[in-house]
Design a protein around this motif. Structure first.
Motif, PDB file in Angstrom:
ATOM      1  N   ILE A 189       0.833  -1.203   0.000  1.00  0.00           N
ATOM      2  CA  ILE A 189       0.000   0.000   0.000  1.00  0.00           C
ATOM      3  C   ILE A 189       0.872   1.259   0.000  1.00  0.00           C
ATOM      4  O   ILE A 189       0.605   2.210  -0.749  1.00  0.00           O
ATOM      5  N   LEU A 190       1.925   1.268   0.832  1.00  0.00           N
ATOM      6  CA  LEU A 190       2.818   2.427   0.856  1.00  0.00           C
ATOM      7  C   LEU A 190       3.499   2.638  -0.493  1.00  0.00           C
ATOM      8  O   LEU A 190       3.672   3.771  -0.945  1.00  0.00           O
ATOM      9  N   THR A 191       3.877   1.555  -1.145  1.00  0.00           N
ATOM     10  CA  THR A 191       4.531   1.660  -2.437  1.00  0.00           C
ATOM     11  C   THR A 191       3.559   2.147  -3.504  1.00  0.00           C
ATOM     12  O   THR A 191       3.912   3.008  -4.326  1.00  0.00           O
ATOM     13  N   ILE A 192       2.336   1.630  -3.508  1.00  0.00           N
ATOM     14  CA  ILE A 192       1.344   2.040  -4.503  1.00  0.00           C
ATOM     15  C   ILE A 192       0.964   3.505  -4.313  1.00  0.00           C
ATOM     16  O   ILE A 192       0.812   4.250  -5.282  1.00  0.00           O
ATOM     17  N   LEU A 193       0.806   3.936  -3.053  1.00  0.00           N
ATOM     18  CA  LEU A 193       0.420   5.319  -2.788  1.00  0.00           C
ATOM     19  C   LEU A 193       1.566   6.300  -3.029  1.00  0.00           C
ATOM     20  O   LEU A 193       1.354   7.506  -3.050  1.00  0.00           O
ATOM     21  N   GLY A 194       2.765   5.805  -3.185  1.00  0.00           N
ATOM     22  CA  GLY A 194       3.884   6.651  -3.555  1.00  0.00           C
ATOM     23  C   GLY A 194       4.580   7.334  -2.403  1.00  0.00           C
ATOM     24  O   GLY A 194       5.151   8.411  -2.589  1.00  0.00           O
ATOM     25  N   PHE A 195       4.528   6.755  -1.217  1.00  0.00           N
ATOM     26  CA  PHE A 195       5.280   7.327  -0.104  1.00  0.00           C
ATOM     27  C   PHE A 195       6.761   7.244  -0.430  1.00  0.00           C
ATOM     28  O   PHE A 195       7.269   6.196  -0.821  1.00  0.00           O
ATOM     29  N   THR A 196       7.429   8.368  -0.260  1.00  0.00           N
ATOM     30  CA  THR A 196       8.849   8.401  -0.606  1.00  0.00           C
ATOM     31  C   THR A 196       9.678   8.621   0.646  1.00  0.00           C
ATOM     32  O   THR A 196       9.201   9.062   1.674  1.00  0.00           O
ATOM     33  N   GLY A 197      10.891   8.325   0.518  1.00  0.00           N
ATOM     34  CA  GLY A 197      11.847   8.479   1.600  1.00  0.00           C
ATOM     35  C   GLY A 197      13.065   7.656   1.261  1.00  0.00           C
ATOM     36  O   GLY A 197      13.041   6.812   0.360  1.00  0.00           O
ATOM     37  N   ASN A 198      14.111   7.910   1.945  1.00  0.00           N
ATOM     38  CA  ASN A 198      15.343   7.153   1.714  1.00  0.00           C
ATOM     39  C   ASN A 198      15.707   6.421   2.984  1.00  0.00           C
ATOM     40  O   ASN A 198      15.913   7.032   4.024  1.00  0.00           O
ATOM     41  N   ILE A 199      15.773   5.119   2.890  1.00  0.00           N
ATOM     42  CA  ILE A 199      16.182   4.300   4.011  1.00  0.00           C
ATOM     43  C   ILE A 199      17.432   3.538   3.587  1.00  0.00           C
ATOM     44  O   ILE A 199      17.429   2.842   2.571  1.00  0.00           O
ATOM     45  N   ASN A 200      18.471   3.703   4.340  1.00  0.00           N
ATOM     46  CA  ASN A 200      19.704   2.965   4.092  1.00  0.00           C
ATOM     47  C   ASN A 200      19.822   1.861   5.127  1.00  0.00           C
ATOM     48  O   ASN A 200      19.882   2.121   6.315  1.00  0.00           O
ATOM     49  N   TRP A 201      19.837   0.623   4.665  1.00  0.00           N
ATOM     50  CA  TRP A 201      19.881  -0.535   5.543  1.00  0.00           C
ATOM     51  C   TRP A 201      21.154  -1.294   5.230  1.00  0.00           C
ATOM     52  O   TRP A 201      21.315  -1.859   4.161  1.00  0.00           O
ATOM     53  N   ILE A 202      22.071  -1.295   6.171  1.00  0.00           N
ATOM     54  CA  ILE A 202      23.313  -2.043   5.996  1.00  0.00           C
ATOM     55  C   ILE A 202      23.482  -2.936   7.221  1.00  0.00           C
ATOM     56  O   ILE A 202      23.632  -2.457   8.332  1.00  0.00           O
ATOM     57  N   ILE A 203      23.421  -4.237   7.008  1.00  0.00           N
ATOM     58  CA  ILE A 203      23.593  -5.211   8.083  1.00  0.00           C
ATOM     59  C   ILE A 203      24.804  -6.065   7.740  1.00  0.00           C
ATOM     60  O   ILE A 203      24.873  -6.640   6.660  1.00  0.00           O
ATOM     61  N   GLU A 204      25.733  -6.118   8.657  1.00  0.00           N
ATOM     62  CA  GLU A 204      26.927  -6.927   8.443  1.00  0.00           C
ATOM     63  C   GLU A 204      27.052  -7.935   9.565  1.00  0.00           C
ATOM     64  O   GLU A 204      26.971  -7.595  10.730  1.00  0.00           O
ATOM     65  N   GLY A 205      27.205  -9.183   9.192  1.00  0.00           N
ATOM     66  CA  GLY A 205      27.415 -10.259  10.147  1.00  0.00           C
ATOM     67  C   GLY A 205      28.733 -10.939   9.862  1.00  0.00           C
ATOM     68  O   GLY A 205      29.530 -10.488   9.045  1.00  0.00           O
ATOM     69  N   THR A 206      28.957 -12.036  10.540  1.00  0.00           N
ATOM     70  CA  THR A 206      30.217 -12.751  10.315  1.00  0.00           C
ATOM     71  C   THR A 206      30.229 -13.441   8.957  1.00  0.00           C
ATOM     72  O   THR A 206      31.278 -13.548   8.331  1.00  0.00           O
ATOM     73  N   ASP A 207      29.072 -13.897   8.505  1.00  0.00           N
ATOM     74  CA  ASP A 207      29.020 -14.647   7.254  1.00  0.00           C
ATOM     75  C   ASP A 207      28.361 -13.895   6.100  1.00  0.00           C
ATOM     76  O   ASP A 207      28.426 -14.335   4.964  1.00  0.00           O
ATOM     77  N   PHE A 208      27.703 -12.780   6.373  1.00  0.00           N
ATOM     78  CA  PHE A 208      26.930 -12.140   5.318  1.00  0.00           C
ATOM     79  C   PHE A 208      26.957 -10.622   5.468  1.00  0.00           C
ATOM     80  O   PHE A 208      27.307 -10.081   6.503  1.00  0.00           O
ATOM     81  N   THR A 209      26.584  -9.966   4.387  1.00  0.00           N
ATOM     82  CA  THR A 209      26.399  -8.520   4.383  1.00  0.00           C
ATOM     83  C   THR A 209      25.135  -8.231   3.589  1.00  0.00           C
ATOM     84  O   THR A 209      24.939  -8.771   2.504  1.00  0.00           O
TER      85      THR A 209
END
Length: 112
Positions: free
Chosen positions: A62-82
């Motif tokens: 619904i948020l995507t269809i209605l066009g809500f905008t914003g910038n979210i930067n998600w960076i998760i780093e673990g021992t085996d993955f990023t």
């Protein structure tokens, strides 16, 4: 047409979540009142997490269809993955969180 595709995706996710359920409990314990109560509450937790995951996915759509905008930067780093998600809209992030809830909160009780 787009609504049909979104509804179909949600039903497929729900089916996959329920299809991969398993029971892992000793039969001696499963036949006791404690075992039956544990299975019942595990099932309730699984249903609640499935519903919350589906609501997150629907909310993200619904948020995507209605066009809500914003910038979210998600960076998760673990021992085996990023994991990097840069300049994502809030709807996309909400859909990813809903999918992760559905994937990781399945019923995991197996019979020995």
């Amino acid at each position: 047409m787009n609504r049909t595709i979104y509804i179909l995706i949600i039903f497929i996710l729900a089916f996959l979540c329920l299809h991969s359920c398993a029971v892992d409990i000793d039969p001696k314990i499963a036949n006791t009142a404690f075992g039956l109560t544990a299975i019942k509450y595990e099932y309730i937790i699984m249903i609640l997490s499935l519903c919350s995951g589906i609501f997150c996915i629907i909310g993200g759509i619904i948020l995507t269809i209605l066009g809500f905008t914003g910038n979210i930067n998600w960076i998760i780093e673990g021992t085996d993955f990023t994991s990097k998600l840069i300049n994502a809209s809030p709807g996309v992030l909400l859909m990813i969180i809903g999918a992760l809830i559905i994937i990781f909160k399945r019923l995991k009780i197996k019979s020995k």
